[in-house]
Design a protein around this motif. Structure first.
Motif, mmCIF file in Angstrom:
data_model
loop_
_atom_site.group_PDB
_atom_site.id
_atom_site.type_symbol
_atom_site.label_atom_id
_atom_site.label_comp_id
_atom_site.label_asym_id
_atom_site.label_seq_id
_atom_site.Cartn_x
_atom_site.Cartn_y
_atom_site.Cartn_z
ATOM 1 N N VAL A 5 47.179 33.616 56.286
ATOM 2 C CA VAL A 5 46.427 33.738 54.976
ATOM 3 C C VAL A 5 47.160 34.571 54.189
ATOM 4 C CG1 VAL A 5 44.269 35.090 54.387
ATOM 5 C CG2 VAL A 5 44.462 34.048 56.389
ATOM 6 N N ILE A 6 48.104 35.715 54.391
ATOM 7 C CA ILE A 6 48.720 36.461 53.476
ATOM 8 C C ILE A 6 49.578 35.440 52.546
ATOM 9 C CG2 ILE A 6 50.535 38.260 53.193
ATOM 10 C CD1 ILE A 6 47.704 39.080 54.082
ATOM 11 N N LYS A 7 50.241 34.580 53.230
ATOM 12 C CA LYS A 7 51.301 33.840 52.676
ATOM 13 C C LYS A 7 50.381 32.837 51.569
ATOM 14 C CE LYS A 7 55.215 30.586 53.413
ATOM 15 N NZ LYS A 7 56.224 30.083 54.413
ATOM 16 N N LYS A 8 49.422 32.311 52.240
ATOM 17 C CA LYS A 8 48.629 31.475 51.050
ATOM 18 C C LYS A 8 48.052 31.963 49.918
ATOM 19 C CE LYS A 8 46.044 27.753 50.113
ATOM 20 N NZ LYS A 8 46.906 26.630 49.270
ATOM 21 N N ILE A 9 47.702 33.309 49.995
ATOM 22 C CA ILE A 9 47.219 34.102 49.106
ATOM 23 C C ILE A 9 48.439 34.159 48.101
ATOM 24 C CG2 ILE A 9 46.406 36.431 48.136
ATOM 25 C CD1 ILE A 9 44.932 36.440 50.777
ATOM 26 N N SER A 10 49.485 34.876 48.497
ATOM 27 C CA SER A 10 50.981 34.732 47.595
ATOM 28 C C SER A 10 51.156 33.526 46.991
ATOM 29 C CB SER A 10 51.852 35.247 48.668
ATOM 30 O OG SER A 10 51.559 36.465 49.178
ATOM 31 N N HIS A 11 51.051 32.531 47.717
ATOM 32 C CA HIS A 11 51.287 31.163 46.983
ATOM 33 C C HIS A 11 50.439 30.866 45.910
ATOM 34 C CE1 HIS A 11 54.122 28.630 49.762
ATOM 35 N NE2 HIS A 11 54.130 29.829 50.186
ATOM 36 N N VAL A 12 49.099 31.215 46.009
ATOM 37 C CA VAL A 12 48.172 31.035 44.876
ATOM 38 C C VAL A 12 48.267 31.731 43.886
ATOM 39 C CG1 VAL A 12 45.648 31.025 44.471
ATOM 40 C CG2 VAL A 12 46.356 30.122 46.656
ATOM 41 N N LEU A 13 48.636 33.093 44.038
ATOM 42 C CA LEU A 13 48.962 34.003 42.805
ATOM 43 C C LEU A 13 50.218 33.657 42.152
ATOM 44 C CD1 LEU A 13 48.478 37.350 44.710
ATOM 45 C CD2 LEU A 13 47.182 36.436 42.857
ATOM 46 N N ILE A 14 51.235 32.943 42.854
ATOM 47 C CA ILE A 14 52.673 32.584 42.305
ATOM 48 C C ILE A 14 52.313 31.403 41.481
ATOM 49 C CG2 ILE A 14 54.792 32.007 42.565
ATOM 50 C CD1 ILE A 14 54.999 33.868 44.947
ATOM 51 N N GLU A 15 51.337 30.517 41.929
ATOM 52 C CA GLU A 15 50.924 29.276 41.273
ATOM 53 C C GLU A 15 50.348 29.520 39.970
ATOM 54 O OE1 GLU A 15 48.457 25.189 42.023
ATOM 55 O OE2 GLU A 15 49.068 26.444 43.710
ATOM 56 N N SER A 16 49.343 30.595 39.868
ATOM 57 C CA SER A 16 48.636 31.146 38.793
ATOM 58 C C SER A 16 49.587 31.497 37.877
ATOM 59 C CB SER A 16 47.774 32.074 39.202
ATOM 60 O OG SER A 16 46.597 31.724 40.136
ATOM 61 N N PRO A 75 46.136 44.639 50.486
ATOM 62 C CA PRO A 75 47.319 45.564 50.604
ATOM 63 C C PRO A 75 48.599 45.183 51.051
ATOM 64 C CG PRO A 75 45.224 46.390 51.468
ATOM 65 C CD PRO A 75 44.808 45.025 51.149
ATOM 66 N N SER A 76 48.391 44.125 52.078
ATOM 67 C CA SER A 76 50.012 43.519 52.691
ATOM 68 C C SER A 76 50.313 42.406 51.541
ATOM 69 C CB SER A 76 49.363 42.571 53.806
ATOM 70 O OG SER A 76 49.043 43.535 55.029
ATOM 71 N N VAL A 77 49.366 41.622 50.776
ATOM 72 C CA VAL A 77 49.907 40.762 49.644
ATOM 73 C C VAL A 77 50.413 41.796 48.532
ATOM 74 C CG1 VAL A 77 49.077 39.502 47.874
ATOM 75 C CG2 VAL A 77 48.019 39.260 50.131
ATOM 76 N N ALA A 78 50.070 42.681 48.253
ATOM 77 C CA ALA A 78 50.617 43.626 46.889
ATOM 78 C C ALA A 78 51.941 44.095 47.429
ATOM 79 C CB ALA A 78 49.374 44.691 46.875
#
Length: 210
Positions: A5-16, A75-78
């Motif tokens: 989940v953490i990796k997926k969120i990070s991918h979406v943020l970078i894509e944005s 928190p982990s994503v940030a």
């Protein structure tokens, strides 16, 4: 599961972030996001404190996270992508509103009737267009409503617009001729995410919202 989940969120943020440049299509941004996500995440690991090549988010963009699971994951994503995190008060219920307000939706309608047997009239912006074939009238109507709904969505600030078409027919039963076509309505629904680049936002601080 948590790390996925953490990796997926990070991918979406970078894509944005890639979309912000406006220099690549959605498909290219999605493809490149995977590689950049790995570079960003690997670059922020303690064992890679002095890498030869490193990719970072702009530090002036804090991460604002809302929704019920925000406090569990962000928190982990940030930390992994090196951003300051802000969890707004009552932000845990924000996605309930965002589910409704998060997209721009515009619709356009055209009506086709059969005033005389074998004659189909398409009513759009003034004088009707006449056809001798119903399906040709429908094809013309679909093109018209697609163009109109797309333009309305663009004017409303949408990007990456998707179109869905629907058709509603009215028929009657005739004792001699059987089932007769009366009229139909062709509807195009255009939907897309709001284009943040055209929104009138405060100058500071800017935020990358998730």
């Amino acid at each position: 599961m948590y790390e996925l989940v953490i990796k997926k969120i990070s991918h979406v943020l970078i894509e944005s972030g890639l979309h912000q440049t406006g220099k690549m299509s959605g498909a290219k941004a999605k493809s490149l996001a995977g590689l950049l996500a790995d570079l960003v995440l690997d670059g922020n690991k303690e064992e890679s404190s002095n890498p030869l090549f490193k990719v970072d988010f702009a530090s002036g963009y804090p991460l604002v996270a809302v929704g019920a699971p925000a406090a569990s994951y962000y928190p982990s994503v940030a930390k992994k992508i090196g951003l300051d995190l802000h969890l707004p008060e009552h932000g845990n219920v924000a996605n309930a509103v965002g589910a409704v307000m998060g997209s721009v939706v515009q619709r356009a309608h055209v009506t086709i009737s059969q005033p005389t047997f074998g004659v189909f009239c398409l009513y759009h912006q003034g004088e009707p267009k006449r056809f001798s074939d119903l399906e040709k009238a429908v094809a013309c109507a679909e093109e018209l409503v697609t163009d109109l709904a797309t333009r309305l969505a663009q004017e409303a600030g949408a990007e990456s617009i998707e179109i869905s078409l629907s058709r509603s027919d009215n028929h009657i039963k005739h004792d001699i001729d059987g089932e007769l076509f009366l009229d139909c309505e062709i509807t195009a629904t255009a939907s897309g995410r709001p284009d943040c680049n055209v929104l009138d936002l405060p100058e500071s601080p800017e935020a990358c919202s998730a």
